[in-house]
Enzyme design. Structure first.
Site, PDB file in Angstrom:
ATOM      1  N   SER A 115      16.079   1.643  81.115  1.00 45.55           N
ATOM      2  CA  SER A 115      16.322   0.264  81.533  1.00 45.55           C
ATOM      3  C   SER A 115      15.154  -0.575  81.005  1.00 45.55           C
ATOM      4  O   SER A 115      14.739  -0.380  79.856  1.00 45.55           O
ATOM      5  CB  SER A 115      16.442   0.223  83.055  1.00 45.55           C
ATOM      6  OG  SER A 115      16.783  -1.062  83.497  1.00 45.55           O
ATOM      7  N   HIS A 157      20.763   0.217  80.702  1.00 43.95           N
ATOM      8  CA  HIS A 157      21.154  -0.996  81.431  1.00 43.95           C
ATOM      9  C   HIS A 157      21.186  -2.170  80.456  1.00 43.95           C
ATOM     10  O   HIS A 157      20.292  -2.330  79.628  1.00 43.95           O
ATOM     11  CB  HIS A 157      20.155  -1.278  82.558  1.00 43.95           C
ATOM     12  CG  HIS A 157      20.228  -0.263  83.662  1.00 43.95           C
ATOM     13  ND1 HIS A 157      19.298  -0.162  84.654  1.00 43.95           N
ATOM     14  CD2 HIS A 157      21.159   0.695  83.924  1.00 43.95           C
ATOM     15  CE1 HIS A 157      19.640   0.806  85.489  1.00 43.95           C
ATOM     16  NE2 HIS A 157      20.747   1.355  85.057  1.00 43.95           N
ATOM     17  N   ASP A 183      18.035   4.264  89.313  1.00 41.49           N
ATOM     18  CA  ASP A 183      19.209   4.808  88.634  1.00 41.49           C
ATOM     19  C   ASP A 183      18.752   5.935  87.705  1.00 41.49           C
ATOM     20  O   ASP A 183      17.744   5.814  87.014  1.00 41.49           O
ATOM     21  CB  ASP A 183      19.902   3.691  87.826  1.00 41.49           C
ATOM     22  CG  ASP A 183      21.297   4.096  87.373  1.00 41.49           C
ATOM     23  OD1 ASP A 183      21.845   5.080  87.901  1.00 41.49           O
ATOM     24  OD2 ASP A 183      21.840   3.412  86.484  1.00 41.49           O
TER      25      ASP A 183
END
Lengths: 187, 274
Positions: free
Chosen positions: A13, A40, A133
């Protein structure tokens, strides 16, 4: 290099783009393994990301459509606003399931389904990022017999994601970006 | 996320059991998404093994009903993929013949995000008064949810963003009323809306519809059901009729020559006349 087909799933991310491009840049054009990138990204920007990554790679980079077959020597990027899942039988399933950890694509879902499909043939890598995540997904990779790798949190631009992955998966393979590249080149 | 990892054998047993007890058939759905949803249900009930879910399900009508709801994937946000909606208006809606009612089909509707987006867009194109709408749903409960059209306020930011990216001067407030924890469309379903309770692939329309909205539904199916669904979609459309799929979906090899993509990448297909 070993002859066994490997599947590499990378989650990242905030702060991971530079490491991703370094990895892609370092892999040779005859690289035999398959990479899945669960990164992401903005939901409503559908174009541009795969093109930017293609500039850094001699391998084919694509965003899979639902039910596309998974091919060796290919890099797959999770498309915007879809979860990218690996379906048993070596093909993709996309999903509009609700966001998980505020994310669609969800790193956890890609990792979990890849772990179930590829077991010990899978290598999971968590890079820099700002939420947790990927932590459960990396745990699933390890539990299914795959190799779980975390980028050294101290060298990440944002350490939250690798730190969470490290804590949840309890993996002891913690590598710098250069070590990750060497590892991937030598499998 | 849950730590539960259901085996394929237990996964198939659960779906078989559900089918035998209720008639709802998820046996030809794609494995990975449905497996995840079942695992999530198992976690919420603290089941550790598939066997526990199976015995809890047996004869338990209340659980069966909620389980069927849990297995259906609802829409994400309204005006998802704004470029597609702009292209639809420009290349399809503006060219539809208006001499007779426009027959529109929305199969397998779960919660109405895509349906209301289409209704708003048909209204913007000044076509809504001339539309006859058929909506297929899996369970009667779906109709209640769709008619209520109370969308979670958490989806409003993304919907606002989508509308900003549309080819229109209108804003979120032109289309929706905001309540405390939900928002609802100002437009309601047209009076000529017909609901049919049936698994979509069991419908048998032939050359009826001008427009079919089936976005991100094929994702839920395995290869076999995907092919069956494409047959039904193809047969249901009139020649020259249009089919909208999700951006991540394909018609499949068998149907490549039977459809032409109207705008590249937007997954709006026109049925060929041969």
């Amino acid at each position: 290099m070993s002859k066994e087909q490997k599947y590499i799933v990378i989650g990242g991310s905030a702060g991971s783009f530079q490491t991703i491009t370094r990895i892609l840049d370092a892999l040779p054009n005859n690289y035999p393994h398959t990479l899945f990138l669960a990164l992401h990204r903005l939901k409503y920007v559908r174009r541009g990301f795969v093109e930017a990554l293609s500039l850094k790679s001699s391998l084919h980079v694509s965003e899979p459509a639902d039910k596309d077959t998974i091919l060796p020597g290919t890099i797959y990027l999770a498309p915007a606003n879809y979860h990218m899942l690996i379906e048993p039988g070596n093909f993709f399933a996309l999903s509009t399931e609700e966001s998980i950890n505020h994310s669609r694509p969800s790193i956890d879902l890609t990792f979990r389904t890849a772990a179930f499909a590829f077991k010990e043939q899978l290598i999971g890598i968590i890079l820099s990022g700002a939420n947790r995540d990927g932590a459960d997904g990396l745990y699933a990779v390890k539990k299914q017999g795959g190799t779980a790798i975390v980028q050294k949190p101290d060298e990440c631009q944002v350490r939250t994601m690798p730190a969470a992955a490290l804590e949840t998966s309890k993996t002891n393979i913690v590598l710098s970006d250069l070590e990750i590249i060497e590892f991937l080149k030598n499998i | 996320l849950t730590e539960i990892c259901l085996s394929i054998t237990d996964f198939r047993r659960i779906l078989q059991h559900l089918f035998v007890e209720t008639g709802y058939d998820f046996r030809e759905y794609a494995v990975s998404t449905l497996k995840f949803r079942i695992e999530r249900v198992m976690k919420s009930y603290n089941f550790e093994a598939g066997e526990e879910l199976l015995s809890f399900m047996s004869g338990n009508k209340t659980f069966q009903e909620s389980f069927v709801s849990d297995l259906q994937i609802s829409g994400t946000e309204l005006f998802r993929d704004p470029e597609m909606w702009s292209a639809l208006r420009k290349h399809v809606l503006s060219k539809l013949p208006t001499k007779k009612p426009i027959q529109v089909f929305v199969p397998s509707c779960v919660s109405g995000e895509e349906l209301y987006t289409l209704i708003i867009w048909l209204n913007e194109a000044e076509l809504l008064d001339n539309v006859e709408l058929t909506v297929s749903i899996l369970t009667p409960k779906n109709e209640l949810v769709i008619r209520q059209a109370n969308f979670n306020i958490r989806k409003s930011d993304q919907t606002k963003k989508n509308i900003e990216l549309l080819d229109t001067d209108k804003t979120f407030d032109d289309f929706f009323n905001v309540k405390q924890d939900y928002f609802t469309p100002k437009l309601r379903l047209p009076a000529q809306t017909r609901f049919i309770v049936s698994p979509f692939v069991k419908t048998d329309y032939l050359n009826v519809f001008d427009l079919i909205l089936f976005r991100n539904k094929l994702l839920n199916y395995n290869d076999k059901l995907h092919r069956e669904a494409m047959h039904v979609l193809h047969d249901s459309l009139v020649k020259g009729g249009h089919l909208m799929l999700g951006i991540g979906e394909n018609t499949g090899e068998l149907f490549k020559r039977r459809f032409k993509e109207v705008v590249k990448g937007e997954r709006i297909f026109k049925k060929n006349s041969f």
